[in-house]
Design an enzyme around this catalytic site. Structure first.
Site, short mmCIF file in Angstrom:
data_model
loop_
_atom_site.label_atom_id
_atom_site.label_comp_id
_atom_site.label_asym_id
_atom_site.label_seq_id
_atom_site.Cartn_x
_atom_site.Cartn_y
_atom_site.Cartn_z
N ASP A 115 0.85 -1.18 0.00
CA ASP A 115 0.00 0.00 0.00
C ASP A 115 0.89 1.24 0.00
OD1 ASP A 115 -2.44 1.35 0.09
OD2 ASP A 115 -2.42 1.46 2.28
N THR A 171 -4.66 6.38 -0.47
CA THR A 171 -5.90 7.13 -0.58
C THR A 171 -5.81 8.17 -1.69
OG1 THR A 171 -6.12 6.92 1.80
CG2 THR A 171 -7.56 8.53 0.71
N ARG A 231 -8.87 4.07 12.61
CA ARG A 231 -7.94 5.16 12.93
C ARG A 231 -7.47 5.13 14.38
NH1 ARG A 231 -6.35 6.31 7.93
NH2 ARG A 231 -8.08 6.86 6.59
N GLU A 253 -10.53 4.03 2.81
CA GLU A 253 -9.54 4.70 1.97
C GLU A 253 -9.83 4.26 0.54
OE1 GLU A 253 -5.51 4.19 3.51
OE2 GLU A 253 -5.91 5.81 4.95
N GLU A 270 -10.55 12.83 6.34
CA GLU A 270 -10.38 14.11 5.66
C GLU A 270 -11.72 14.81 5.44
OE1 GLU A 270 -7.25 13.74 2.26
OE2 GLU A 270 -7.93 11.72 2.74
N LYS A 312 -5.20 -1.87 9.88
CA LYS A 312 -5.48 -2.09 8.45
C LYS A 312 -5.73 -3.55 8.12
CE LYS A 312 -3.92 2.06 6.85
NZ LYS A 312 -4.57 2.91 5.83
N ASP A 323 -9.26 0.34 1.31
CA ASP A 323 -8.31 -0.04 2.36
C ASP A 323 -8.89 0.41 3.70
OD1 ASP A 323 -5.90 -0.87 3.57
OD2 ASP A 323 -5.07 1.15 3.40
N TYR A 362 1.11 2.60 15.51
CA TYR A 362 1.90 2.71 14.28
C TYR A 362 3.31 3.27 14.45
CZ TYR A 362 1.78 7.71 13.11
OH TYR A 362 1.98 9.07 13.06
N ARG A 372 0.52 15.40 13.04
CA ARG A 372 1.77 16.04 13.47
C ARG A 372 1.62 17.55 13.33
NH1 ARG A 372 2.98 11.65 10.38
NH2 ARG A 372 3.05 12.93 8.51
N HIS A 386 -3.67 14.03 0.29
CA HIS A 386 -4.00 13.15 1.42
C HIS A 386 -2.90 13.18 2.47
CE1 HIS A 386 -5.40 9.64 3.66
NE2 HIS A 386 -4.21 9.10 3.50
N GLN A 443 -4.89 2.30 14.68
CA GLN A 443 -3.70 2.72 13.94
C GLN A 443 -2.90 3.77 14.71
OE1 GLN A 443 -4.78 4.20 10.06
NE2 GLN A 443 -2.70 4.80 9.51
N GLU A 491 -8.94 3.80 -3.07
CA GLU A 491 -7.64 3.65 -3.74
C GLU A 491 -7.81 2.95 -5.08
OE1 GLU A 491 -4.51 2.14 -1.28
OE2 GLU A 491 -5.31 3.08 0.56
N THR A 548 -9.21 -5.75 3.43
CA THR A 548 -9.00 -4.83 2.33
C THR A 548 -9.87 -5.34 1.19
OG1 THR A 548 -6.70 -4.50 3.04
CG2 THR A 548 -7.27 -3.80 0.80
N TYR A 604 1.23 5.67 -0.68
CA TYR A 604 0.78 6.86 0.06
C TYR A 604 1.03 8.04 -0.87
CZ TYR A 604 0.61 9.49 4.60
OH TYR A 604 0.30 10.29 5.67
#
Lengths: 418, 418
Positions: free
Chosen positions: A125, A347, A235, A197, A361, A251, A231, A242, A141, A132, A238, A199, A255, A127
């Site tokens: 997967d 995503t 959250r 997600e 989002e 995850k 996917d 993570y 962050r 996104h 995760q 994708e 899927t 990114y």
């Protein structure tokens, strides 16, 4: 190829706007109630051509490719075979002379059960959407740069769980997992922040040689086609797990993939230049070095519905990194490709508010819930919710190439072990 | 089982100290120069029993399990079959009466080629040594706590690349990849910090049901046996890529496994209580709740040699998280197990300076290189270096149960693509 097929006509009398027209011809694996053995099918309009049955008579030299009823042997056979089979199917469905032989091999799409079309080897997967990654970086962050320092230098990716890739329609059981509460307690509980997600997945056909990187120019020899991927992401699980080794149980529960794999040969009109990259990537990722090379951006428009209500239309053309770059990066260290490797894009999110491919989002991390037509609101998914992702792309002569759909409904969590 | 077999004697006249004695009986997949079809073998002393050939005569009801020449069907058959086959093999090799039938089916170990013993489904790499995680945390995050806040609450893990798991003896080509230089430039170059990770792998036999967590008490129904794993790691590639989604190309070029899978049934005498955990984990991970349960700590001693020179003896009994806990965690979200799933422990490191399972620990991140007997020094691996990891465990009556070895030599990097 006959003139009829070349011009996109067919004796089936299809609506020229049908997303599974003569220019699409995606492959899948199906059974019927009266015949439980898996067969390879090609979708045409609202019907499915039984390719396993057809090949014996119409493509006898290649019939063995379809005997097992999955796409695996076709994928492994390589680009010359892909082209030969596609030309033959186009001819059968386009040329009136084949009608007598082919018509008995068509099944109503509503009468078949669709399965995982190929054996997933490794699932990676990526990114690859700047929009996104930026949006999530701002949320997770808030005190740093939204993109990590490596993001524009390499297509970030990680391995997912191949064994829990499931076909469209498989119920998605809400996962249970560890999370940390706002008060700082660590608990085991059903995920309260279950997300999607949206994708696009690229399916590897031809394997590569261990130790030999696949250059950008060779991507088309290895990549067979595309499917849609949801996917599913918990959250809260995760967020707690993570750091430092990446997503795992947030995850790995499921899927979902669409059942029809659209060959890249159907997406010639969708090729488009990817966005400009700054800084210019290292030569092994620099797809601007050869101006004559066919671009690997794809003008696909995804559409996400939640309980039938449209919530987003993510534009795939906005993706920063292409599948060819992902393939070049994945193999630059000598790692080899196997038939059935699935490379998901990450995503798909565009710059606009209605172009985001995840609820985190679309709802500002749950803080601005969506309102559905029934008046209910959603920050994240509730039990019983059904998400459908579809997509299409421009085809020749104003037609559209459909990618079908990936569909999944949330089932309640299983009570956790004592 | 006959008295002879039960008492650990055998008509083969083995040295009782042989690590592949009558109490070990590991399974592998082999070919010989004159017979290229894969066969299942059992190692006994310095010989290999051709189980594919033997089963037809001696275990006719189970012969189909060995026909394909890999362990996959045996793994999938479940614990009753595992016990029946092991008892039969123990009897054949232990009871003089079977000598005439079995002796012709033994091959000198030096005359067989060993292959990947089973098809790797998903490969998960954990991070279960507190000593290793603490040492790496101090190096990579010197300003924070060495362990991330989640470390003692859950067995951290991530999915690796199943398609590049290779059998012992396969050359390991030095990977090329992106890294950032100390001056801040991003370059593509051969890894200059190529490392080992000495690990123990647990092989899943019986699959589990999607959506159904596997409780601690059921681990023995799903886990078949153990192998040795060298999770080769390019520290410079990993350092640049791994935030935020975890290790990818720093690991995916190759993971070597030992060719002989030792069944857990051989490791009964090696069971030992894992270290105390503080804080006490959540109930689904709490292996102290049932004092009568067999502990999942294993008293294995690993030994790492570099070019024949011993550099480390990592103690597996010091691992914080057990394989049973890893299995319970991996499935708590509903993710299912497949036959052939490989769960690697993460680097095995004990508290002592000679007990570390990676060069980055043994050399203080390259700052205190090892000196080899030839006077050369090693911070990380050089081209031509050969690493061998072996292990053994206590068996009945003072015997030792050997795990064989995983061996790999570094080949020079392939010149990178333009």
């Amino acid at each position: 190829m006959t003139a009829a097929a070349r011009h996109g006509t067919t004796w089936l009398g299809l609506d020229p706007a049908h997303p599974f027209g003569i220019h699409t011809l995606p492959y899948g694996s199906f059974t019927t109630q009266d015949a439980p053995a898996r067969r390879v099918g090609v979708a045409i309009g609202d019907q499915v051509l039984d390719l396993t049955a057809a090949a014996g008579a119409l493509l006898p030299g290649d019939a063995a490719l379809f005997a097992a009823g999955t796409l695996d042997p076709l994928l492994a056979a390589g680009p010359d075979t892909w082209a030969r089979v596609r030309a033959a199917v186009t001819d059968w469905l386009g040329d009136e002379r084949h009608r007598t032989a082919v018509e008995p091999l068509l099944r109503p799409a509503g009468s078949v059960d669709l399965h995982l079309p190929f054996t997933v080897a490794d699932y990676v997967d990526f990114y690859a959407s700047e929009h996104h990654a930026t949006a999530l970086g701002r949320m997770f962050r808030p005190d740093g740069d939204p993109l990590t320092p490596n993001w524009k230098h390499l297509p970030i990716g990680y391995h997912g769980r191949a064994g829990t890739v499931v076909p469209s329609g498989t119920p998605v059981v809400r996962p249970t997992g560890q999370r940390r509460t706002p008060e700082g307690n660590v608990v085991l509980a059903a995920s309260a922040r279950l997300d999607i997600e949206a994708e696009v997945g690229f399916v590897v056909g031809t394997p590569s040689t261990p130790g030999r990187p696949v250059p950008l120019a060779d991507a088309g020899r290895h990549l067979f086609g595309v499917c849609l991927v949801n996917d599913w992401s918990a959250r809260d699980i995760q967020a707690w797990e993570y750091v430092p080794l990446g997503p795992f149980l947030g995850k790995s529960f499921a899927t979902s993939v669409s059942p029809w794999v659209v060959p890249l040969a159907a997406l010639g009109h969708a090729r488009t230049a990817p966005p400009p990259r700054d800084p210019r990537p290292l030569p092994y990722l620099d797809d601007t070095a050869d101006p004559a090379a066919e671009p690997w951006g794809l003008d696909l428009t995804l559409r996400v519905t939640l309980n039938g209500h449209p919530v987003s239309a993510p534009p795939f053309a906005a993706m920063y990194w292409t599948a060819a770059q992902q393939l070049a990066h994945l193999t630059v260290n000598g790692a080899s490709l196997r038939t059935g490797d699935l490379l998901a894009s990450g995503t798909v999110s565009g710059p606009g508010p209605g172009e985001r491919g995840s609820l985190i989002e679309l709802t500002a991390n749950g803080g601005s819930p969506l309102t559905l037509p029934d008046g209910s609101t959603r920050g994240f998914l509730e039990d019983g919710d059904e998400v459908v992702i579809t997509a299409d792309a421009p085809g020749p002569g104003g037609t559209r190439i459909g990618l079908g759909e990936v569909r999944g409904r949330i089932a309640p969590a299983v009570s956790s072990p004592s």
